[in-house]
Design an enzyme around this catalytic site. Structure first.
Site, PDB file in Angstrom:
ATOM      1  CG  ASP A   1       3.014   1.259   9.613  1.00 25.08           C
ATOM      2  OD1 ASP A   1       2.693   2.100  10.465  1.00 25.08           O
ATOM      3  OD2 ASP A   1       3.137   1.525   8.401  1.00 25.08           O
TER       4      ASP A   1
ATOM      5  CB  CYS B   1      -4.156   6.724  11.150  1.00 21.21           C
ATOM      6  SG  CYS B   1      -4.667   5.225  10.341  1.00 21.21           S
TER       7      CYS B   1
ATOM      8  CE  LYS C   1      -1.766   1.617   4.022  1.00 24.16           C
ATOM      9  NZ  LYS C   1      -1.504   3.041   4.300  1.00 24.16           N
ATOM     10  CG  ASN C   2       2.491   2.651   3.596  1.00 22.66           C
ATOM     11  OD1 ASN C   2       1.316   2.984   3.465  1.00 22.66           O
ATOM     12  ND2 ASN C   2       3.038   2.412   4.793  1.00 22.66           N
TER      13      ASN C   2
ATOM     14  NE  ARG D   1       0.885   9.981  10.735  1.00 20.55           N
ATOM     15  CZ  ARG D   1       0.509   8.929  10.012  1.00 20.55           C
ATOM     16  NH1 ARG D   1      -0.644   8.365  10.222  1.00 20.55           N
ATOM     17  NH2 ARG D   1       1.294   8.441   9.093  1.00 20.55           N
TER      18      ARG D   1
ATOM     19  NE  ARG E   1      -6.848   4.725   5.573  1.00 21.64           N
ATOM     20  CZ  ARG E   1      -5.947   5.201   6.431  1.00 21.64           C
ATOM     21  NH1 ARG E   1      -6.275   5.352   7.692  1.00 21.64           N
ATOM     22  NH2 ARG E   1      -4.760   5.531   6.042  1.00 21.64           N
TER      23      ARG E   1
HETATM   24  C1  UD1 Z   1       4.734   6.478   6.420  1.00 25.51           C
HETATM   25  C2  UD1 Z   1       3.763   5.347   6.248  1.00 25.51           C
HETATM   26  C3  UD1 Z   1       3.194   4.934   7.600  1.00 25.51           C
HETATM   27  C4  UD1 Z   1       4.319   4.620   8.570  1.00 25.51           C
HETATM   28  C5  UD1 Z   1       5.307   5.768   8.634  1.00 25.51           C
HETATM   29  C6  UD1 Z   1       6.548   5.460   9.485  1.00 25.51           C
HETATM   30  C7  UD1 Z   1       2.834   5.838   4.063  1.00 25.51           C
HETATM   31  C8  UD1 Z   1       1.626   6.221   3.262  1.00 25.51           C
HETATM   32  N1  UD1 Z   1       2.676   5.790   5.394  1.00 25.51           N
HETATM   33  O1  UD1 Z   1       3.984   7.575   6.936  1.00 25.51           O
HETATM   34  O2  UD1 Z   1       2.371   3.776   7.407  1.00 25.51           O
HETATM   35  O3  UD1 Z   1       3.772   4.419   9.860  1.00 25.51           O
HETATM   36  O4  UD1 Z   1       5.772   6.096   7.315  1.00 25.51           O
HETATM   37  O5  UD1 Z   1       7.168   4.326   9.023  1.00 25.51           O
HETATM   38  O6  UD1 Z   1       3.865   5.535   3.520  1.00 25.51           O
HETATM   39  N2  UD1 Z   1       6.971  14.064  10.802  1.00 25.51           N
HETATM   40  C9  UD1 Z   1       7.125  15.398  11.090  1.00 25.51           C
HETATM   41  N3  UD1 Z   1       6.985  16.303  10.075  1.00 25.51           N
HETATM   42  C10 UD1 Z   1       6.703  15.926   8.802  1.00 25.51           C
HETATM   43  C11 UD1 Z   1       6.567  14.551   8.506  1.00 25.51           C
HETATM   44  C12 UD1 Z   1       6.708  13.644   9.528  1.00 25.51           C
HETATM   45  O7  UD1 Z   1       7.368  15.767  12.236  1.00 25.51           O
HETATM   46  O8  UD1 Z   1       6.603  16.789   7.935  1.00 25.51           O
HETATM   47  C13 UD1 Z   1       7.112  13.062  11.882  1.00 25.51           C
HETATM   48  C14 UD1 Z   1       5.870  12.216  12.092  1.00 25.51           C
HETATM   49  O9  UD1 Z   1       4.935  12.859  12.937  1.00 25.51           O
HETATM   50  C15 UD1 Z   1       6.480  10.988  12.710  1.00 25.51           C
HETATM   51  C16 UD1 Z   1       7.831  10.854  11.991  1.00 25.51           C
HETATM   52  O10 UD1 Z   1       8.113  12.134  11.463  1.00 25.51           O
HETATM   53  O11 UD1 Z   1       6.705  11.188  14.077  1.00 25.51           O
HETATM   54  C17 UD1 Z   1       7.870   9.844  10.880  1.00 25.51           C
HETATM   55  O12 UD1 Z   1       6.796  10.068  10.002  1.00 25.51           O
HETATM   56  P1  UD1 Z   1       6.878   9.753   8.454  1.00 25.51           P
HETATM   57  O13 UD1 Z   1       7.990   8.812   8.197  1.00 25.51           O
HETATM   58  O14 UD1 Z   1       6.834  11.023   7.683  1.00 25.51           O
HETATM   59  O15 UD1 Z   1       5.516   8.989   8.207  1.00 25.51           O
HETATM   60  P2  UD1 Z   1       4.604   9.040   6.930  1.00 25.51           P
HETATM   61  O16 UD1 Z   1       5.421   9.213   5.693  1.00 25.51           O
HETATM   62  O17 UD1 Z   1       3.460   9.956   7.162  1.00 25.51           O
END
Ligand code: UD1
Length: 423
Positions: A309, A118, A22-23, A123, A401
């Site tokens: 995850d 979620c 999915k991701n 986030r 999802r």
């Molecule tokens: C992706 C995955 C999700 C997984 C996560 C971590 C997808 C669609 N989703 O989510 O299933 O749980 O990686 O492996 O691929 N953060 C910030 N600022 C930002 C972006 C992120 O502070 O602009 C923080 C987040 O709150 C979190 C950490 O960075 O604490 C990691 O998040 P991130 O790796 O960005 O997760 P996603 O890409 O949203």
């Protein structure tokens, strides 16, 4: 809203197919926006998040056709009509932010609503915005939307060190930098298999990228990208989830297409817990060795560490382990919402900040429970499979999802699981 009824019964045996990730698919799909030529994805998972991304791309004027029951996605962005990702679609799925980089790189302008997704912590998307600024873009937050504008002549290469590892921000940066002028160096980049998969696809489209799978990725921007056909990598989270089914219930299950390299840290924890994992030509063969599972401690970390995850599903396993385990969540705050629900099933769990301490009990007992997010939903199903009696998992829309045909896949292994249609 649908519910899932699970009745605990004995060991699970057989083969289970694992879908495309999915991701990975959610970042490969927006890559179509980078090119006028067609991008075709095979091995796509059939999930509601993929349908949401389809709607988002179509709202921008992209053509997206699902073929072979949704396993093949044929996309074309030769005639886009909009650079605005509307709130009504974006609020359903956080990954919508991944259209920002491609739109900005190709058109020099993008408007993207701030996302929902979620309920696992705040986030933010600040890193997505900062890395675009490092490529010369001006970002303005107005009316709940990000308004992004590239400098005259388009994005230009830059250097950016991520203060924390972010999968999504790394993906946005990779796509944007592929069409920027000059060289971009990303430091402390995410190393997840989904990043490597995206880079392999971008490379087929003509991008010049080196270092994927390491913390430093270098992108040499090109003037235009072409079309490609790409097979989506195996879903390591679905893989890990189904590996836990025989671990919790006993039995022997082969997860088709699975590889240890996708889940090294997770497989090491299973080994320490007394679960055997063998890589065969078909996939990963998983069986519980004699006796109860042993308690193991887990800390979630970016890849190659233990994936956040899989934390909820691992907690379900630890609920019936021998001894006490500590699960530490280092990626997302507030990601223990499954703990009180597991407690309703007789689990002994105490949560303090980012730690959950789980003292294993001999057997869980079925109960009505509430699914709070995607991975929490499936952890409750796993727990129900091993519990005495019936477990009704309510509000399972999150599950759809991220998991295709969960009832059919688990039933084929001998599980007693059925969907109860809601009003
Ligand atoms: C992706 C995955 C999700 C997984 C996560 C971590 C997808 C669609 N989703 O989510 O299933 O749980 O990686 O492996 O691929 N953060 C910030 N600022 C930002 C972006 C992120 O502070 O602009 C923080 C987040 O709150 C979190 C950490 O960075 O604490 C990691 O998040 P991130 O790796 O960005 O997760 P996603 O890409 O949203």
């Amino acid at each position: 809203m649908d519910s899932i009824l699970v009745t605990g019964n004995g060991p699970l045996n057989g083969d289970i197919p694992i879908a495309g990730a999915k991701n990975a698919c959610l970042t490969l799909m927006p890559a179509t926006l980078l090119s006028e030529e067609p991008l075709t994805l095979t091995n796509a998972p059939r999930l509601s998040d993929i349908r949401t991304m389809t709607l988002l791309l179509q709202s921008l004027g992209a053509e997206v056709t699902a073929m072979h029951e949704g396993k093949v996605l044929a996309m074309s962005s030769h005639a886009l009509t909009s650079q605005r990702a509307e709130y009504d679609i974006v609020r359903k799925m956080r990954a919508s932010i991944l259209v920002l980089g491609p739109l900005l790189a190709r058109f020099g302008y993008a408007e993207v609503s701030l996302p929902g997704g979620c309920a696992i912590g705040a986030r933010p998307v600040d890193l997505h915005l900062k890395v675009m600024e490092a490529l010369g873009a001006e970002m303005d937050l107005r009316d709940g939307y990000v308004h992004a504008k590239a400098p005259t002549g388009g994005l230009r290469g830059g250097a950016f060190e991520f203060p924390i590892v972010s999968v999504g921000a790394t993906e946005n940066a990779l796509m944007a930098a592929s069409l920027a002028k000059g060289t971009t160096v990303l430091k402390n980049a995410a190393r997840e298999p989904e990043i490597v998969d995206l880079v392999e696809c971008l490379r087929k489209m003509g991008a010049q990228i080196e270092g994927e799978g390491t913390p430093t990725i270098t992108i040499q921007g090109v003037d235009r990208l072409g079309g490609a056909t790409h097979r989506v990598v195996t879903d390591r989270i679905e893989l890990g989830t189904y590996m836990l089914a025989p671990a919790i219930c006993g039995g022997e299950v082969t997860c088709l297409g699975g590889r240890i390299s996708l889940l090294q840290a997770f497989c090491e924890k299973l080994d320490a817990a007394g679960i055997s994992v063998e890589e065969t030509d078909k996939g990963l063969k998983v069986a519980r060795k004699n006796g109860r599972v042993k308690a193991v401690d887990v800390v979630t970390e970016p890849f190659p560490g233990f994936p956040t995850d899989l934390q909820a599903q691992m907690m379900a396993l630890m609920c019936t382990a021998e001894g006490t385990s500590v699960l530490e969540e280092k990626i997302f705050e507030n990601r223990f919402m499954h703990a009180p629900e597991l407690t309703r099933m007789g689990a002994r769990i105490e949560v303090h900040g980012g730690h959950a301490t789980v003292t294993g009990v001999e057997r869980l007992k079925g109960a009505p429970v509430m699914a709070t997010d995607l991975r929490a939903s499936v952890s409750l199903i796993l727990a129900g499979l091993a519990a005495e009696g019936e477990t009704m998992v309510n509000r399972v829309y999150h599950l759809d999802r991220g998991y295709e045909n969960v009832e059919e896949k688990l039933s084929a292994l001998g599980a007693r699981i059925e969907r109860v249609k809601g009003q």
